[in-house]
Design a protein around this motif. Structure first.
Motif, PDB file in Angstrom:
ATOM      1  N   VAL A  65       0.842  -1.191   0.000  1.00  0.00           N
ATOM      2  CA  VAL A  65       0.000   0.000   0.000  1.00  0.00           C
ATOM      3  C   VAL A  65       0.878   1.242   0.000  1.00  0.00           C
ATOM      4  O   VAL A  65       2.050   1.196   0.358  1.00  0.00           O
ATOM      5  N   SER A  66       0.262   2.346  -0.400  1.00  0.00           N
ATOM      6  CA  SER A  66       0.922   3.651  -0.367  1.00  0.00           C
ATOM      7  C   SER A  66       0.046   4.590   0.450  1.00  0.00           C
ATOM      8  O   SER A  66      -1.172   4.656   0.229  1.00  0.00           O
ATOM      9  N   CYS A  67       0.660   5.283   1.408  1.00  0.00           N
ATOM     10  CA  CYS A  67      -0.082   6.221   2.250  1.00  0.00           C
ATOM     11  C   CYS A  67       0.904   7.060   3.056  1.00  0.00           C
ATOM     12  O   CYS A  67       2.104   6.785   3.072  1.00  0.00           O
ATOM     13  N   LEU A  68       0.364   8.060   3.713  1.00  0.00           N
ATOM     14  CA  LEU A  68       1.176   8.821   4.660  1.00  0.00           C
ATOM     15  C   LEU A  68       1.484   7.919   5.858  1.00  0.00           C
ATOM     16  O   LEU A  68       0.658   7.066   6.219  1.00  0.00           O
ATOM     17  N   PRO A  69       2.633   8.070   6.490  1.00  0.00           N
ATOM     18  CA  PRO A  69       2.973   7.221   7.631  1.00  0.00           C
ATOM     19  C   PRO A  69       1.926   7.227   8.738  1.00  0.00           C
ATOM     20  O   PRO A  69       1.676   6.209   9.375  1.00  0.00           O
ATOM     21  N   SER A  70       1.258   8.351   8.950  1.00  0.00           N
ATOM     22  CA  SER A  70       0.248   8.429  10.010  1.00  0.00           C
ATOM     23  C   SER A  70      -0.999   7.605   9.694  1.00  0.00           C
ATOM     24  O   SER A  70      -1.759   7.246  10.589  1.00  0.00           O
ATOM     25  N   ALA A  71      -1.224   7.264   8.415  1.00  0.00           N
ATOM     26  CA  ALA A  71      -2.412   6.502   8.008  1.00  0.00           C
ATOM     27  C   ALA A  71      -2.114   5.018   7.822  1.00  0.00           C
ATOM     28  O   ALA A  71      -2.996   4.250   7.445  1.00  0.00           O
ATOM     29  N   LEU A  72      -0.888   4.601   8.090  1.00  0.00           N
ATOM     30  CA  LEU A  72      -0.469   3.223   7.850  1.00  0.00           C
ATOM     31  C   LEU A  72      -1.248   2.242   8.724  1.00  0.00           C
ATOM     32  O   LEU A  72      -1.196   2.317   9.949  1.00  0.00           O
ATOM     33  N   PRO A  73      -2.007   1.321   8.094  1.00  0.00           N
ATOM     34  CA  PRO A  73      -2.768   0.362   8.900  1.00  0.00           C
ATOM     35  C   PRO A  73      -1.889  -0.782   9.394  1.00  0.00           C
ATOM     36  O   PRO A  73      -0.913  -1.151   8.746  1.00  0.00           O
ATOM     37  N   GLU A  74      -2.246  -1.341  10.550  1.00  0.00           N
ATOM     38  CA  GLU A  74      -1.517  -2.487  11.093  1.00  0.00           C
ATOM     39  C   GLU A  74      -1.769  -3.722  10.224  1.00  0.00           C
ATOM     40  O   GLU A  74      -0.892  -4.524   9.995  1.00  0.00           O
ATOM     41  N   PHE A  75      -3.007  -3.869   9.748  1.00  0.00           N
ATOM     42  CA  PHE A  75      -3.390  -4.946   8.846  1.00  0.00           C
ATOM     43  C   PHE A  75      -4.631  -4.511   8.091  1.00  0.00           C
ATOM     44  O   PHE A  75      -5.275  -3.516   8.438  1.00  0.00           O
ATOM     45  N   ILE A  76      -4.971  -5.256   7.043  1.00  0.00           N
ATOM     46  CA  ILE A  76      -6.196  -5.013   6.286  1.00  0.00           C
ATOM     47  C   ILE A  76      -7.064  -6.249   6.423  1.00  0.00           C
ATOM     48  O   ILE A  76      -6.619  -7.366   6.135  1.00  0.00           O
TER      49      ILE A  76
END
Length: 194
Positions: free
Chosen positions: A135-146
């Motif tokens: 995935v690509s996102c800002l570090p603050s939005a990084l999910p632990e899992f999907i």
């Protein structure tokens, strides 16, 4: 217990195979932190502490604090080399992150409701094509899992990357490359009976 998201390291001046072997003999793990707006820096971490951290799945998809000689930097764990024959971590790669710039990270998939799904109730078995997704996102939005919910998946059906329910601000990297990259994540197969 120590914070699972904080790695305490010391800088090391020597590099190369002999220096790495010497670090391992002393119960340490050689590592490197690179990226961002600074040059690469050679590190050494305590092996036992590293093992404790790596037991937690979340450490692979979170922004970590890497404290080097008292100074803390934000980073993600980009690579782990393990000894194939022993319970030993050989090397770690950390990538510095800027909290205002998007990062690409592999995030684990958690499959739910397999046994109670439409196909599962009919005796079907889920065939997982992927266990993680980039995935690509800002570090603050990084999910632990999907989470991948299989509730409505019937025998013969499948879920693709475009079917994943993603948090706000998170995009699947493969989907940005076009519809041809909308790969299957999981399929429900009829179980083989003898």
């Amino acid at each position: 217990m120590s914070n699972v998201f904080e790695f305490v390291a010391e800088s090391r001046a020597d590099s190369g195979k002999s220096a790495a072997r010497r670090s391992r003999r002393q119960g340490n793990v050689p590592a490197v932190i690179y990226g961002g707006h600074s040059g690469p820096q050679m590190l050494v971490l305590n092996h036992n502490e590293v093992i404790k951290h790596l037991e937690h799945e979340a450490v692979y998809s979170h922004v970590l604090d890497v404290t080097v000689d008292g100074r803390t930097e934000k980073a993600i764990l980009k690579g782990v080399q393990r000894n194939p024959a022993k319970f030993q971590v050989l090397h770690l790669d950390f990538l510095r992150v800027d909290m205002s710039e998007a990062v690409k990270v592999h995030v684990p998939l958690h499959f739910t409701h397999e046994a109670t799904s439409v196909g599962g109730k009919k005796g079907g078995v889920a065939a997982h094509s992927m266990v993680d997704v980039e995935v690509s996102c800002l570090p603050s939005a990084l999910p632990e899992f999907i989470e991948v919910d299989l509730t409505n998946l019937d025998i013969g059906g499948s879920l693709h990357l475009s079917d994943l329910v993603l948090p706000n601000g998170v995009e699947v990297v493969a989907l940005a490359q076009g519809e041809d990259h909308n790969l299957p994540v999981v399929s429900m197969m009829a179980s083989k009976t003898n």
